[in-house]
Design an enzyme around this catalytic site. Structure first.
Site, short mmCIF file in Angstrom:
data_model
loop_
_atom_site.label_atom_id
_atom_site.label_comp_id
_atom_site.label_asym_id
_atom_site.label_seq_id
_atom_site.Cartn_x
_atom_site.Cartn_y
_atom_site.Cartn_z
N ASP A 447 0.83 -1.20 0.00
CA ASP A 447 0.00 0.00 0.00
C ASP A 447 0.87 1.26 0.00
OD1 ASP A 447 -2.29 1.54 0.17
OD2 ASP A 447 -3.06 0.60 1.99
N ASP A 516 -10.83 2.29 -2.97
CA ASP A 516 -11.38 2.09 -1.63
C ASP A 516 -12.89 2.21 -1.64
OD1 ASP A 516 -9.03 1.58 -0.39
OD2 ASP A 516 -8.73 3.58 0.41
C1 DGJ Z 1 -5.81 1.95 2.08
C2 DGJ Z 1 -6.26 0.75 1.33
O1 DGJ Z 1 -6.78 1.10 0.09
C3 DGJ Z 1 -7.26 -0.02 2.17
O2 DGJ Z 1 -7.76 -1.12 1.46
C4 DGJ Z 1 -6.60 -0.43 3.44
O3 DGJ Z 1 -5.56 -1.34 3.15
C5 DGJ Z 1 -6.04 0.77 4.18
N1 DGJ Z 1 -5.21 1.56 3.34
C6 DGJ Z 1 -5.27 0.36 5.39
O4 DGJ Z 1 -4.65 1.39 6.01
#
Ligand code: DGJ
Length: 686
Positions: A447, A516
């Site tokens: 991420d 997200d």
């Molecule tokens: C952003 C990601 O897109 C989410 O799916 C998740 O992993 C969060 N970060 C966790 O902090």
């Protein structure tokens, strides 16, 4: 390719791209379109003296790789300041060579020790051309690169083009925009150190004649995961050109004597079979030539983020894992929250070992439990980041991107590590390597949750503005090295969703967390944009609790089944009925996932998507009624890609009919508001 007459023809299965030297010695683009039957039919390089006294020849010609020099007022590919302060590049043809499927055109400056090699590689089966450039300093005094693009694609002249691109922001990525290009320059770019949620380094151009199934389309992208720039310029001389490369915003590169600078590759293709074929060519190329594991389909995963957020521990994850396994999930991924000090988003990043309070015996007990349930185990990391509240930051505050005289701006309470630094790269390599050595981890979600600020690099051994490129090179090095050491791990690229999706990261990442935003109706348009460029097997899509109770579970599953299916809801809250229905959908998905993830995608109508296996024997159609089309009207579904004289059956619709009939007459889907439909296509007689 033909290099005999200073005229070069790059042919793919169906297309040709040609250029040559004109009599004045300019390297001029000549043709890009459908392959012609005879080499002599391709146009010769244009000649030009310029236009009145205000525009030199380079302004009027369609040069393959224009440099800033002479009377150049349009977007050049190359801009250099020489050690004596001269900012004028004059490139002349030197030589050409062909190495396997690669053509290299060498250009040089008549006065300065500058050499530029233009590389062209064809990918015939995909009708794609790959281009990049290498800039050499053959002298002993450094000069400064201020722009070094990968390519300038020249479109057939005297046409009015529309540019289609993908735009958005966090939670709202990949929105499709198609707009006319008019006189002047349209710029799309990222200055965010990643390719970004805001614009994606992909484009499509059409001249008004194309539809989903027919007409000429030019399309492509850039294999780069940092700052990039696309400049689509319509000149006053009837030409349209599209430059693409590393962004020159705040960019500089000190090119020492004896060194060279290689640009990232740009890819582009032509199709005269419309938008659908353009997407399919890119999908096949990405699956077969870019992705590190090749064309593989992915497991159904469960991700804990939306269920437990930072509250992860052995007990919470075990309970979720037990239910997930019962549903048929194959890979259990523990998201954020598991590592040292990570009580919320203000602490812990950088300290990549299990939090001793949450996991007093490390990750092994959980991993064993997950494995005993018959699932593989995956883990979330965010290696490029550090929270000021972490052991790493306390030990190395100078490792972040910063200017010493400015307080660093925080984004989500975190700073960006300077991956241009070797010591930072080594730290990440060592820590993540250890994590992977000590634990049975099959999947990593990588991420990156903020964009750049204060892009300083105190004590940089080079021009500090090299940071933009060296950061990405550092990222590629760390990730690439980890891949090599752990070749069986599946890696997912995430940057708060789809903020780092590009042809560069896909050489390292097997799939992408697209957004997200997991609301199914929003997701449909996000996925539609994503799939213009990227294939379904890399499109990770979860069924979460978003719109639970508002939209039928079937609808929510159907949306996620259009990609690589995952589950991300709080399963403890799901009723027996929901779990049982989910179990059925997961089983159903597994039976068709190869067709979805690895087959051909056809966009039949708004909200109607067809996937067809490469053998054209099996397929799936999804249709969604979201209110965009009249609810009481039947959706006319005319299939595509079938073999006309094979007989096919469509689930839920009586009769065995030849492919030609299913494609011409089709069938009517009747869907109420917020209803969806999945029907399988199967061949009955081939
Ligand atoms: C952003 C990601 O897109 C989410 O799916 C998740 O992993 C969060 N970060 C966790 O902090």
């Amino acid at each position: 390719m033909d290099i005999s007459e200073k005229y070069w023809v790059l042919e793919t299965a169906n297309t040709a791209y040609t250029f040559g030297l004109n009599q004045a010695g300019y390297l001029v683009h000549c043709y890009w379109g459908k392959k012609l039957s005879d080499l002599s039919h391709y146009p010769s390089p244009a000649e030009s003296l310029g236009w009145a006294s205000f525009n030199g020849p380079t302004q009027v010609l369609q040069e393959e790789y224009p440099a800033y020099g002479g009377m150049c007022f349009h977007e050049p590919c190359l801009k250099i300041t020489f050690p004596d302060g001269v900012r004028d590049v004059v490139l002349k043809f030197d030589s050409a060579r062909q190495v396997a499927d690669e053509l290299v055109i060498c250009l040089r400056d008549g006065y300065y020790p500058l050499r530029v090699e233009l590389h062209y590689r064809t990918h015939p089966a995909y009708d794609l051309i790959e281009r990049w450039a290498e800039v050499f300093n053959k002298g002993d005094q450094a000069f400064t690169l201020e722009r070094a693009f990968s390519t300038q694609w020249q479109l057939p002249p005297d046409a009015q083009y529309h540019l289609t691109h993908l735009t958005g922001r966090w939670n709202d990525e990949f929105q499709i925009v198609r707009e006319p290009l008019t006189s002047g320059t349209k710029v799309l770019e990222s200055r965010r150190i990643t390719s970004s949620h805001h614009h994606n380094p992909w484009f499509r151009l059409d001249d008004g004649r194309a539809s989903e199934t027919q007409g000429p389309v030019w399309f492509g992208g850039l294999a780069w995961s940092g700052n990039w720039k696309l400049a689509a310029e319509v000149t006053n001389f009837g030409t349209t050109r599209l430059s693409l490369g590393i962004n020159d915003w705040d960019f500089a590169w000190r090119l020492n004597g004896g060194e060279s600078f290689v640009t990232p590759p740009a890819l582009a293709g032509f199709s005269d079979e419309g938008y659908g074929a353009a997407s399919r060519k890119l999908h096949d190329f990405i699956r077969e030539q870019v992705l590190p594991h090749g064309p593989i389909s992915h497991k159904v995963l469960y991700n804990s983020w939306e269920a437990t957020f930072f509250d992860v521990d052995l007990e919470s994850q075990s309970r979720l894992a037990e239910i997930a396994a019962g549903l048929g999930v194959e890979l259990f991924v523990m998201d954020d929250g598991w590592f040292n000090g990570r009580k919320n988003d203000a602490a812990g990043l950088g300290d990549w070992w299990p939090d001793p309070h949450k996991f007093p015996h490390g990750l092994q007990p959980l991993i064993r439990h997950v494995n005993n349930l018959g699932m593989e185990f995956g883990l979330w990391i965010e290696p490029e980041m550090v929270n000021p509240d972490s052991q790493l930051y306390r030990a190395h505050p100078d490792w972040i991107l910063h200017f010493p005289t400015r307080p660093p701006s925080l984004g989500r309470n975190q700073c960006i590590l300077n991956l241009a630094r070797l010591d930072v790269q080594e730290y990440l390599l060592e820590t993540i390597d250890r994590l992977l050595n000590e634990n049975n981890i099959a999947f990593i979600k990588w991420d990156m949750n903020r964009n750049v600020s204060e892009p300083g690099w105190p004590d940089a051994p080079a021009d500090p503005r090299e940071l933009w490129v060296r950061y990405v090179q550092g990222l590629y090095r760390v990730w690439g090295e980890l891949r090599q050491r752990h070749p069986n791990v599946i890696w997912q690229s995430c940057s708060g969703g789809g903020g780092r999706t590009d042809l560069g990261i896909l050489r390292l990442a097997d799939q992408v967390w697209v957004s997200d935003n997991t609301h199914p109706i929003d997701r449909l348009s996000i996925q539609a944009g994503f799939s213009l460029a990227y294939p379904a097997n890399i499109m990770e899509a979860w069924v979460t609790d978003a719109d639970r109770g508002k939209l039928p579970l079937a609808f929510r599953f159907h949306v996620s089944m259009c990609g690589s299916l995952g589950i991300g809801g709080d399963l403890l809250e799901w009723s027996e009925q929901e779990r049982s229905e989910a179990t059925d959908w997961i089983a159903r998905y597994k039976s068709v996932r190869d067709v979805i993830q690895l087959g051909d995608l056809f966009r039949l109508a708004p909200g109607v998507i067809q996937y067809l296996g490469k053998d054209q024997k099996r397929g799936v159609v999804f249709a969604f009624q979201t209110g965009q089309t009249p609810v009481d009207a039947a959706v006319k579904i005319q299939l595509q890609g079938l073999v006309p004289d094979w007989n096919y059956e469509i689930e839920g619709f009586a009769g065995k009919h030849p492919g030609s009939l299913w494609m011409s007459r089709g069938f009517d889907g009747q869907l109420g508001q917020n209803q969806s439909m999945l029907c399988e296509i199967s061949v009955s007689e081939a």
